[in-house]
Design an enzyme around this catalytic site. Structure first.
Site, mmCIF file in Angstrom:
data_model
loop_
_atom_site.group_PDB
_atom_site.id
_atom_site.type_symbol
_atom_site.label_atom_id
_atom_site.label_comp_id
_atom_site.label_asym_id
_atom_site.label_seq_id
_atom_site.Cartn_x
_atom_site.Cartn_y
_atom_site.Cartn_z
ATOM 1 N N TYR A 155 0.868 -1.245 0.063
ATOM 2 C CA TYR A 155 -0.021 0.051 -0.032
ATOM 3 C C TYR A 155 0.986 1.169 -0.047
ATOM 4 C CZ TYR A 155 0.653 0.790 5.138
ATOM 5 O OH TYR A 155 1.319 0.813 6.354
ATOM 6 N N ARG A 176 8.502 4.541 -4.163
ATOM 7 C CA ARG A 176 8.445 3.644 -3.254
ATOM 8 C C ARG A 176 7.522 2.342 -3.455
ATOM 9 N NH1 ARG A 176 7.409 5.427 2.771
ATOM 10 N NH2 ARG A 176 5.577 5.660 2.155
ATOM 11 N N ARG A 225 -6.844 -20.172 -2.747
ATOM 12 C CA ARG A 225 -5.902 -19.986 -1.717
ATOM 13 C C ARG A 225 -4.773 -21.258 -1.685
ATOM 14 N NH1 ARG A 225 -4.592 -21.345 3.408
ATOM 15 N NH2 ARG A 225 -3.828 -19.463 4.775
ATOM 16 N N HIS A 285 -0.201 -20.771 -0.693
ATOM 17 C CA HIS A 285 0.739 -19.668 -0.342
ATOM 18 C C HIS A 285 1.643 -19.429 -1.563
ATOM 19 C CE1 HIS A 285 -0.511 -21.360 3.607
ATOM 20 N NE2 HIS A 285 0.196 -20.504 4.343
ATOM 21 N N LYS A 339 6.440 -1.641 1.956
ATOM 22 C CA LYS A 339 5.260 -1.188 2.678
ATOM 23 C C LYS A 339 4.092 -2.116 2.613
ATOM 24 C CE LYS A 339 3.003 3.242 3.270
ATOM 25 N NZ LYS A 339 3.107 3.440 4.715
ATOM 26 N N GLU A 362 11.291 2.680 14.724
ATOM 27 C CA GLU A 362 10.388 3.695 14.203
ATOM 28 C C GLU A 362 9.009 3.475 14.725
ATOM 29 O OE1 GLU A 362 9.459 2.861 9.956
ATOM 30 O OE2 GLU A 362 9.580 0.743 10.329
ATOM 31 N N LEU A 418 10.851 1.412 7.671
ATOM 32 C CA LEU A 418 10.306 1.911 6.247
ATOM 33 C C LEU A 418 11.005 3.317 5.834
ATOM 34 C CD1 LEU A 418 7.912 1.400 4.188
ATOM 35 C CD2 LEU A 418 6.792 3.265 5.281
HETATM 36 C C1 LIG Z 1 6.211 1.931 9.834
HETATM 37 C C2 LIG Z 1 6.123 3.058 9.138
HETATM 38 N N1 LIG Z 1 7.165 3.849 9.226
HETATM 39 C C3 LIG Z 1 7.266 5.438 8.776
HETATM 40 C C4 LIG Z 1 6.179 5.912 7.966
HETATM 41 C C5 LIG Z 1 6.388 6.869 7.550
HETATM 42 O O1 LIG Z 1 6.461 6.924 5.982
HETATM 43 P P1 LIG Z 1 5.702 8.033 5.026
HETATM 44 O O2 LIG Z 1 6.509 9.393 5.435
HETATM 45 O O3 LIG Z 1 6.366 7.681 3.853
HETATM 46 O O4 LIG Z 1 4.425 8.053 5.111
HETATM 47 C C6 LIG Z 1 4.937 4.856 7.910
HETATM 48 C C7 LIG Z 1 3.895 5.647 7.183
HETATM 49 O O5 LIG Z 1 2.662 4.780 7.190
HETATM 50 C C8 LIG Z 1 4.706 3.673 8.655
HETATM 51 O O6 LIG Z 1 3.994 3.076 8.302
#
Ligand SMILES: Cc1ncc(COP(=O)(O)O)c(C=O)c1O
Length: 287
Positions: A33, A52, A100, A102, A149, A182, A207
């Site tokens: 996403y 990304r 379904r 894997h 993501k 994070e 991320l």
């Molecule tokens: C785990 C995580 N880290 C960092 C971020 C921040 O990323 P961005 O600035 O690209 O939204 C997000 C955003 O949803 C996230 O889910």
């Protein structure tokens, strides 16, 4: 006028927007996403989020369902149909619908595409930023590819619930060495006790936040430096300031960690300034 969602080539009323029960996103979290913040009905940091998205898809060998140019048109149309000015656009792409199993479907199937758009009351968001938010810490328990993501967000869900139950807005994951990685949906920053901006480097299992990336440019333009070096929760509470970044949070001051004040327990001047500069930049660059 009700909200409109996009599902696999069709714009439909939000309440009637459905995917098949054997969508691999639904059954296996086999999906990625992206989230864009919207300013004046336009996509902020558009290129970064597209890049990304393409990388996340490539890492999972899911085909980009259409060209970036075509997808941009669809995203814009979704915003237009929802008449949203300031808000959030959510895009999800799964590997598609298949019996379904894997392993990947063979032959491959068409990826599923879902888009939703929601409005944000900018005044309420700014009031929240002016007050600052609290965070709690929680043990890092995610898989080793947090740079992708994906919609596999169960650890993030549980972390956010822990934050909510503690009256906080965000949870910071803390790794085995005691360093913050994070947030559950944001990147974490401090202005340390020496006055230096610090945030985790992107070689770590985090991320690569697009807001983080743009803010690094804003900071460089201010002639300031950032130490891309990990910090502990104790360093955060000893810090002058703390804040989080993300497409939802933008730049949001953090005033407490695990119930302990950061600085004097109010949004710091640098975080407040960086929020203003980031929003100016994002609004001006939105497409
Ligand atoms: C785990 C995580 N880290 C960092 C971020 C921040 O990323 P961005 O600035 O690209 O939204 C997000 C955003 O949803 C996230 O889910």
């Amino acid at each position: 006028m009700g909200r409109i969602a996009y599902v696999n080539g069709r714009f439909v009323p939000h309440g009637q927007a459905v995917v098949h029960i054997e969508d691999r996103g639904y059954q296996l979290a086999d999906a990625v996403y992206e989230v864009w913040s919207l300013f004046d009905g336009r996509l902020a940091d558009a290129d970064g989020h597209f890049a990304r998205l393409e990388r996340s898809l490539a890492e999972l060998a899911i085909a980009m369902p259409m060209s970036r140019r075509a997808l941009t048109l669809v995203l814009r149309e979704a915003v237009r149909r929802n008449r949203v000015s300031d808000g959030i656009l959510y895009l999800q792409i799964s590997r598609g619908v298949a019996p379904r199993d894997h392993a990947f479907p063979n032959p491959g199937v068409r990826p599923s595409v879902v888009i939703t758009v929601k409005s944000l009351a900018r005044a309420a968001v700014e009031a929240k930023a002016a007050k600052g938010v609290s965070v709690v810490t929680t043990s890092e328990n995610r898989w080793g590819r947090c740079d992708i993501k994906t919609v596999g967000l169960l650890p993030n869900v549980l972390a956010k619930q822990k934050a909510k139950e503690a009256g906080a807005s965000e949870a910071w994951f803390v790794d085995d060495l005691g360093f913050v990685t994070e947030g559950a949906s944001s990147n974490a920053w401090i202005v340390d006790s020496d006055g230096r901006l610090r945030t985790r480097d992107t070689n770590a299992n985090i991320l690569r936040g697009i807001t983080r990336h743009t803010l690094l440019r804003v900071i460089a333009e201010q002639g300031l430096e950032v130490d891309e070096r990990p910090f502990t929760p104790a360093e955060a509470t000893a810090a002058k300031e703390a804040f989080i970044t993300g497409a939802g949070a933008l730049v949001l001051p953090v005033i407490a960690v695990d119930g302990r004040k950061v600085g004097d327990g109010a949004p710091g001047p640098l975080a407040t300034k960086l929020r203003r500069l980031y929003i100016e930049r994002a609004r001006a660059g939105a497409v």
